[in-house]
Design a protein around this motif. Structure first.
Motif, mmCIF file in Angstrom:
data_model
loop_
_atom_site.group_PDB
_atom_site.id
_atom_site.type_symbol
_atom_site.label_atom_id
_atom_site.label_comp_id
_atom_site.label_asym_id
_atom_site.label_seq_id
_atom_site.Cartn_x
_atom_site.Cartn_y
_atom_site.Cartn_z
ATOM 1 N N UNK A 1 0.543 -24.173 64.526
ATOM 2 C CA UNK A 1 -0.728 -24.007 65.236
ATOM 3 C C UNK A 1 -1.792 -24.975 64.726
ATOM 4 N N UNK A 2 -1.914 -25.071 63.402
ATOM 5 C CA UNK A 2 -2.916 -25.985 62.824
ATOM 6 C C UNK A 2 -2.227 -26.870 61.804
ATOM 7 N N UNK B 1 17.872 -35.085 52.013
ATOM 8 C CA UNK B 1 16.834 -34.485 51.171
ATOM 9 C C UNK B 1 15.959 -35.584 50.564
ATOM 10 N N UNK C 1 11.581 -29.165 57.122
ATOM 11 C CA UNK C 1 11.606 -29.986 55.907
ATOM 12 C C UNK C 1 10.825 -31.279 56.138
ATOM 13 N N UNK D 1 1.684 -18.262 57.187
ATOM 14 C CA UNK D 1 1.297 -19.157 56.104
ATOM 15 C C UNK D 1 0.892 -18.431 54.816
ATOM 16 N N UNK E 1 6.699 -30.285 56.971
ATOM 17 C CA UNK E 1 5.888 -29.685 55.905
ATOM 18 C C UNK E 1 5.744 -30.576 54.669
ATOM 19 N N UNK E 2 6.563 -31.627 54.598
ATOM 20 C CA UNK E 2 6.436 -32.533 53.454
ATOM 21 C C UNK E 2 5.664 -33.799 53.817
ATOM 22 N N UNK F 1 11.883 -36.074 51.180
ATOM 23 C CA UNK F 1 10.952 -36.091 50.049
ATOM 24 C C UNK F 1 10.147 -37.379 49.964
ATOM 25 N N UNK G 1 12.496 -20.289 63.880
ATOM 26 C CA UNK G 1 11.660 -20.473 65.071
ATOM 27 C C UNK G 1 10.252 -20.673 64.531
ATOM 28 N N UNK G 2 9.849 -21.922 64.381
ATOM 29 C CA UNK G 2 8.616 -22.253 63.663
ATOM 30 C C UNK G 2 7.458 -22.433 64.626
ATOM 31 N N UNK G 3 6.358 -21.734 64.357
ATOM 32 C CA UNK G 3 5.169 -21.767 65.206
ATOM 33 C C UNK G 3 4.106 -22.621 64.531
ATOM 34 N N UNK H 1 3.298 -30.112 47.896
ATOM 35 C CA UNK H 1 4.546 -29.447 48.325
ATOM 36 C C UNK H 1 5.820 -30.100 47.768
ATOM 37 N N UNK H 2 5.763 -31.400 47.497
ATOM 38 C CA UNK H 2 6.950 -32.084 46.964
ATOM 39 C C UNK H 2 7.348 -31.537 45.595
ATOM 40 N N UNK I 1 -3.140 -17.823 62.783
ATOM 41 C CA UNK I 1 -2.429 -18.388 61.626
ATOM 42 C C UNK I 1 -2.333 -19.886 61.829
ATOM 43 N N UNK I 2 -2.152 -20.618 60.735
ATOM 44 C CA UNK I 2 -1.937 -22.060 60.867
ATOM 45 C C UNK I 2 -0.490 -22.342 61.185
ATOM 46 N N UNK I 3 0.389 -21.526 60.563
ATOM 47 C CA UNK I 3 1.830 -21.695 60.731
ATOM 48 C C UNK I 3 2.493 -20.334 60.567
ATOM 49 N N UNK I 4 3.441 -20.030 61.418
ATOM 50 C CA UNK I 4 4.210 -18.796 61.296
ATOM 51 C C UNK I 4 5.653 -19.083 61.653
ATOM 52 N N UNK I 5 6.585 -18.308 61.083
ATOM 53 C CA UNK I 5 7.994 -18.607 61.352
ATOM 54 C C UNK I 5 8.825 -17.334 61.367
ATOM 55 N N UNK J 1 3.911 -23.942 53.144
ATOM 56 C CA UNK J 1 4.772 -23.906 54.339
ATOM 57 C C UNK J 1 6.216 -24.290 54.032
ATOM 58 N N UNK J 2 6.383 -25.241 53.131
ATOM 59 C CA UNK J 2 7.738 -25.768 52.912
ATOM 60 C C UNK J 2 8.575 -24.851 52.011
ATOM 61 N N UNK K 1 9.938 -21.731 51.905
ATOM 62 C CA UNK K 1 11.194 -21.053 52.261
ATOM 63 C C UNK K 1 12.290 -22.000 52.742
ATOM 64 N N UNK K 2 11.940 -23.286 52.920
ATOM 65 C CA UNK K 2 12.919 -24.257 53.398
ATOM 66 C C UNK K 2 13.486 -25.101 52.248
ATOM 67 N N UNK K 3 12.619 -25.476 51.317
ATOM 68 C CA UNK K 3 13.009 -26.441 50.286
ATOM 69 C C UNK K 3 13.774 -25.772 49.137
ATOM 70 N N UNK K 4 13.607 -24.451 48.982
ATOM 71 C CA UNK K 4 14.298 -23.736 47.902
ATOM 72 C C UNK K 4 15.807 -23.723 48.163
#
Lengths: 458, 211
Positions: free
Chosen positions: A274-275, A192, A226, B134, A229-230, A196, A270-272, B107-108, B174-178, B140-141, B143-146
């Motif tokens: 795109x941008x 973690x 993780x 998104x 996205x960071x 970070x 399953x992460x998509x 996001x941090x 979308x920019x991001x989807x999961x 984006x982070x 649902x993962x960082x919690x």
């Protein structure tokens, strides 16, 4: 190029020294295979899905040029930088140049077999970049300075005692504590902090969609997300065969992937992608590294359909009893044995022989790659190209003689059966590799032919 | 200056060379075109979607909480999560119990989030995955960082398999989807399943019944 320092047989011998551990390895992977079966049998459309997946991949391989051009254009429209690498060295240079442009010397990386294939970590370490592998299994083997032994379960060759000791040394966990819950929590806290603080994250790619320019990354741990996205910069590396034509095709592959790999209905994430996220920079590196050559080999191009589920590893009687490290290549197991000779024939000439050709790999493959047929075909190619060892050539000549002379063959059988029954020391000794790590069955008194002739007389 | 420009152009050329070389080799070596198969008839599932969804989610370590309204969600959260810790949500109606103004932060900054509450677009019965893009994530982070994740899902919004899932997503931009299915997990130590690898340690799905 170079010969492997030790071949599969020699390395397997080392793995087989600890019989209890080999049995554990064998049973654990067989258990994963059974979990896969349970999932496969619960869907009556399973075979239809395999057929569809295989046909989609056939289409992909036959139209790769256009799909890649389409994917590149869409990804660029989405604001993603696209790079092309002809080989591993160029791939590594591209990644390093992105790091340099951002003045970054530390990064996190989620699981990517491609970067193992290209030896990215070693290259970056030489250039002063610290890479932290964030998949738990990969982090464990990274600390131990070992390669992964399985593409889905990288630390499957280790027992929890080994992991406990490694974490005690590297993370300061209690000496002797081998509780998986406790050890996983220690890794969670340790990683973690890395997520970070690192500015750049590298991920692999499971599927890339030509129609939309997006790519999909599947994990259970959440480490790819993780990291990506960071981080300020996200680099995704893919072999060019990861392309799928349309988004809807993901439905087929996401139904097959995790069920085949671990017996889960789907991976947790399953992460998509795109941008890039606002303010983030995103790169995709598309790698060839021998794939275009393999595409041109009609007998072997189907190996490019692989989605890296490792079902063929888990079912393989040779893999289960010889361990991933005995394959001395980034991708072990049956699929690795048909991919590796394409990369370096001399170095990997032993691998297509590391199989009983039982065909179980082909039967579980979610994209229906004819793995065992290809193993057999590689053997022909390797012998023709002069890569078979002398002992094998001599043995084959001996066999040719024996099998084409029925009298010699019958006499040989008689001597063999007599020796097994009356003078086992003559065959069961250090000179005969058939007896190492193996108990032989009792020899019958007569051959099938003798029994058959006798039966006709009665 | 000229030299720098020359190097730059040369660099671009080398970059382009690999691309063209790879594509040319592919064009030369790819086999004759084979057609794409039809995707119809690939769902032969006979289950009842909602029941299947609940069973699969339980089997992969998630929790189902069936509710009829938002008050029940608030009550559940008050009773089951450590109060005084940081709760965030993307749903304005939960502002009384969770922060709503965080999606523009770095996001941090979400590092200390105990609970993230969001809405799922739809669920998939065969694997209990929930699709979110998104916009629904806030960040984006998130649902993962919690430490813990809770998703509100309308019981009507459950499709049987991934085929219907992608039909429903269609050509959405979308920019991001999961797809999220259960809590984060690993079995990398001797195949022992441990929940809570790097992402959320727990997942609660509030299945909203009724209209």
């Amino acid at each position: 190029m170079s010969h492997a320092t030790q071949d599969h047989a020699t390395l397997s011998k080392q793995f087989n020294k600890d019989e209890a551990r080999v049995n554990w390895h064998d049973e654990t992977l067989w258990f994963v295979r059974q979990k896969r079966d349970k999932m496969a049998f619960s869907l009556s459309e399973w075979e239809l899905l395999r057929g569809a997946a295989s046909a989609i991949k056939d289409n992909v391989l036959s139209n790769l040029h256009d799909y890649l051009v389409e994917f590149e254009a869409k990804a660029q429209q989405n604001g993603v930088h696209v790079h092309w690498a002809a080989n591993g060295a160029e791939h590594n240079q591209i990644v390093h140049s992105i790091l340099k442009n951002h003045g970054v010397t530390q990064m996190v990386k989620s699981k990517s077999m491609l970067t193992e294939e290209c030896h990215l970590n070693e290259y970056l370490a030489k250039n002063g970049v610290e890479v932290i592998d964030t998949d738990l299994g990969e982090r464990i083997v990274q600390m131990r300075e070992e390669p992964p032994s399985h593409i889905v379960l990288p630390a499957i060759h280790l027992k929890k005692e080994d992991v406990g000791e490694t974490f005690h040394q590297h993370l300061g966990t209690e000496k002797g504590n081998k509780d998986p819950q406790y050890l996983t929590e220690a890794a969670r806290q340790h990683l973690r902090e890395k997520f970070l603080t690192r500015k750049l994250a590298l991920t692999g790619v499971n599927f890339a969609i030509a129609e939309t320019g997006e790519f999909v990354v599947c994990t259970n741990e959440g480490n790819a997300d993780m990291g990506a996205h960071l981080a300020d910069v996200h680099i995704a590396c893919m072999g060019f065969e990861k392309i799928l034509p349309k988004r809807e095709h993901l439905g087929v592959f996401l139904r097959l992937l995790a069920r085949s790999a671990t017996g889960q209905p789907i991976t947790t994430y399953s992460s998509h992608f795109k941008k890039p996220r606002e303010g983030q920079e995103m790169h995709i590196v598309i790698v060839d590294n021998g794939r275009s050559t393999q595409l041109g080999r009609a007998d072997f191009r189907n190996s490019l359909k692989c989605i890296r589920c490792a079902a063929c590893f888990n079912t393989c009687p040779v893999y289960r009893r010889s361990g991933g490290h005995s394959y001395h290549t980034a991708i072990a197991g049956p699929i690795g044995s048909i991919l590796a000779p394409n990369l370096d024939m001399a170095r990997n000439a032993d691998l297509p022989f590391a199989s009983t050709l039982c065909g179980s790999c082909s039967n579980v493959c979610p994209v229906k790659i004819d793995i065992h047929d290809q193993l057999y075909k590689w053997r022909q190619v390797l012998v023709q190209e002069g890569h078979a060892p002398l002992s094998k050539k001599l043995m084959m000549r001996g066999m040719t003689f024996t099998l084409s002379n029925p009298k010699v063959y019958r006499l040989g059988g008689k001597i063999g059966r007599w020796a097994l029954r009356n003078a086992p020391f003559m065959v069961n000794n250090g000179l005969n590799p058939w007896f190492s790590q193996r108990d032989m069955p009792e020899a019958p008194k007569e051959s099938f032919r003798e029994w058959y002739l006798k039966r006709q007389k009665e | 200056m000229k030299a720098v420009f020359y190097l730059f152009i040369n660099g671009l050329k080398i970059k382009k060379m690999s691309r063209d070389k790879i594509l040319a080799a592919i064009r030369q070596n790819q086999p004759a075109l084979k057609p794409l198969p039809s995707l119809s008839g690939l769902n032969q599932c006979t289950f009842e979607a909602k029941e299947q969804y609940k069973n699969v989610l339980k089997s992969i370590g998630g929790h189902i909480v069936e509710v009829d309204n938002e008050t029940e969600i608030v009550q559940y959260i008050r009773e089951n999560y450590t109060q005084g810790h940081r709760f965030i949500t993307t749903l304005p109606q939960f502002a009384p119990i969770a922060e709503t103004n965080w999606s523009d932060n770095d996001p941090h900054d979400l590092e200390n989030v105990e609970l993230m509450l969001m809405a799922g677009t739809f669920g998939v019965a065969e694997n209990s995955a929930i699709w979110v893009t998104e916009g629904g994530l806030g960040q984006r982070v998130a649902p993962f960082i919690c430490q813990n994740l809770a998703i509100v899902l309308n019981a009507h919004d459950i499709v049987p398999t991934m085929h219907e899932a992608y039909e429903r997503i269609g050509s959405a931009d979308y920019g991001f989807g999961v797809f999220i299915a259960g809590p984060s997990k690993t079995a990398d130590i001797e195949q022992s399943l441990v929940l809570g690898a790097h992402g959320a340690r727990t997942l609660v799905v509030f299945l909203v019944n009724g209209a």
